[in-house]
Write an enzyme that holds these catalytic residues in place. Sequence first.
Site, mmCIF file in Angstrom:
data_model
loop_
_atom_site.group_PDB
_atom_site.id
_atom_site.type_symbol
_atom_site.label_atom_id
_atom_site.label_comp_id
_atom_site.label_asym_id
_atom_site.label_seq_id
_atom_site.Cartn_x
_atom_site.Cartn_y
_atom_site.Cartn_z
ATOM 1 C CE LYS A 95 16.651 -14.215 -28.716
ATOM 2 N NZ LYS A 95 15.477 -13.464 -27.758
ATOM 3 C CG HIS A 148 12.531 -14.594 -18.570
ATOM 4 N ND1 HIS A 148 12.190 -13.572 -18.502
ATOM 5 C CD2 HIS A 148 13.663 -14.501 -19.447
ATOM 6 C CE1 HIS A 148 12.915 -12.470 -19.284
ATOM 7 N NE2 HIS A 148 13.842 -13.233 -19.896
ATOM 8 C CG HIS A 183 16.971 -15.136 -17.225
ATOM 9 N ND1 HIS A 183 17.657 -14.551 -18.403
ATOM 10 C CD2 HIS A 183 16.183 -16.065 -17.233
ATOM 11 C CE1 HIS A 183 17.137 -15.997 -19.062
ATOM 12 N NE2 HIS A 183 16.354 -16.672 -18.430
ATOM 13 C CG ASN A 226 -2.284 0.421 0.990
ATOM 14 O OD1 ASN A 226 -2.506 0.326 -0.086
ATOM 15 N ND2 ASN A 226 -3.119 0.175 1.959
ATOM 16 C CG ASP A 242 12.057 -14.849 -26.120
ATOM 17 O OD1 ASP A 242 11.366 -14.136 -25.529
ATOM 18 O OD2 ASP A 242 13.255 -14.748 -26.246
ATOM 19 C CD GLU A 243 11.534 -12.982 -22.699
ATOM 20 O OE1 GLU A 243 11.927 -11.750 -22.801
ATOM 21 O OE2 GLU A 243 12.316 -14.103 -22.722
ATOM 22 C CB SER A 261 20.583 -14.268 -21.175
ATOM 23 O OG SER A 261 19.434 -13.563 -20.409
ATOM 24 C CB THR A 311 16.860 -17.248 -26.095
ATOM 25 O OG1 THR A 311 17.472 -17.294 -24.776
ATOM 26 C CG2 THR A 311 15.448 -17.084 -26.094
#
EC number: 4.1.1.39
Length: 466
Positions: free
Chosen positions: A166, A285, A318, A114, A194-195, A370, A164
């Site tokens: 790609k 991650h 990570h 809060n 990948d995340e 990374s 990772t």
Amino acid sequence: NVGLKAVFKDYKLTYYTPDYETKVTDILAAFRVTPQPGVPPEEAGAAVAXESSTGTWTTVWTDGLTSLDRYKGPCYHIEPVAGEENQFIAYVAYPLDLFEEGXVTNMFTSIVGNVFGFKALRALRLEDLRIPPAYVKTFQGPPHGIQVERDKLNKYGRPLLGCTIKPKLGLSAKNYGRAVYECLRGGLDFTKDDENVNSQPFMRWRDRFLFXXEALYKAQAETGEIKGHYLNXTAGTSEEMIKRAVFARELGVPIVMHDYLTGGFTSNTSLAHYCRDNGLLLHIHRAMHAVIDRQKNHGIHFRVLAKXLRMSGGDHIHSGTVVGKLEGEREITLGFVDLLRDDFIEKDRSRGIYFTQDWVSMPGVLPVRSGGIHVWHMPALTEIFGDDSVLQFGGGTLGHPWGNAPGRVANRVALEACVQARNEGRDLAREGNEIIRKAATWSPELSAACEVWKEIKFEFAAMDTL
């Protein structure tokens, strides 16, 4: 301001107690407080203490029905931040009874729930937490930890290598599996979803899990090494997440993955418990962390998010590189890396560690490096982070001019060369480039990688300094 002052006077009387002696069972917090003009630091610190423990903005008659002295979290020390105008570190001690056992969610709801929108404060940042052993012992922690992971994978004496896949979005499941296979057979230990790969129209999760596992077993058979692919089980509901983890276990793969901040601590802890019960490693991650931790004067420092992850449960996380494209100031990064890996960490303000932390044998978490790293960074990474880390090269593998497998070979050769040189007593910081050059003379794959990336540098000053 007059109104604010009138309200906050009460807080200071009740919640600012500089003579308080902290208990071994207290959760201790260090807040970086930036008060509004005209609000004294003691009042601001007391307001934070009150609002994150038992207080509210006015006196209420139900206060008389409980022992406030027993449950209130006092602000017991305030110090100015060196080099900053109107910033203070306020130390608050929370009695253990304010928190539910084994619930990171409840701990954060209380401590940071809060108070960050408070009018009396211009900004507020939670810099560190001391978790007492009595509270640590209510958590399972990481499903397995560093030693058990090495035993499961039969990999010792060096950092682990990851990559990772790609492009992160857009591949079909079969092409995705092909990329996984090429990388794994080339010599790395892990590939990674990948995340943001969950279950999208171009690649549903079940298809991805099947093709990735097929790639993994094929690469294992070829290389004779145990391989893993972080299958991202993050989903829209906790039930769906567990369903995906169950399917991964049925495939017999060694590891699954979760985005712990976007997925939430409750989901993460559920998954960590499932992983321990079923022999799965859990890769974490930290997507969304920079929203919370990047501003120097407001938010939560990553070292707190890292501690919370160790309590909630994860075997990898990570955690910045010090080299590469993502933030990370060396001493501060190494500070929270130690908080993830070690059993007992001494207070050391030069590394941003405000409290001595005793994890009482809770398993450790492997830090994952990374983001913009490649073969020329290998000596620095090996030197700075030692054996207990995962080095993750995405573009630094898949960007190799000859393809994925040669990119992977280049990274493995560079890593083995650095580990061997270190074991022979050479100075990686000083001789790093020479070690890589020498290894490249007998590895054409590494030689090609050295040509591509020799001039790449990411030169920006880190924002996170002491």
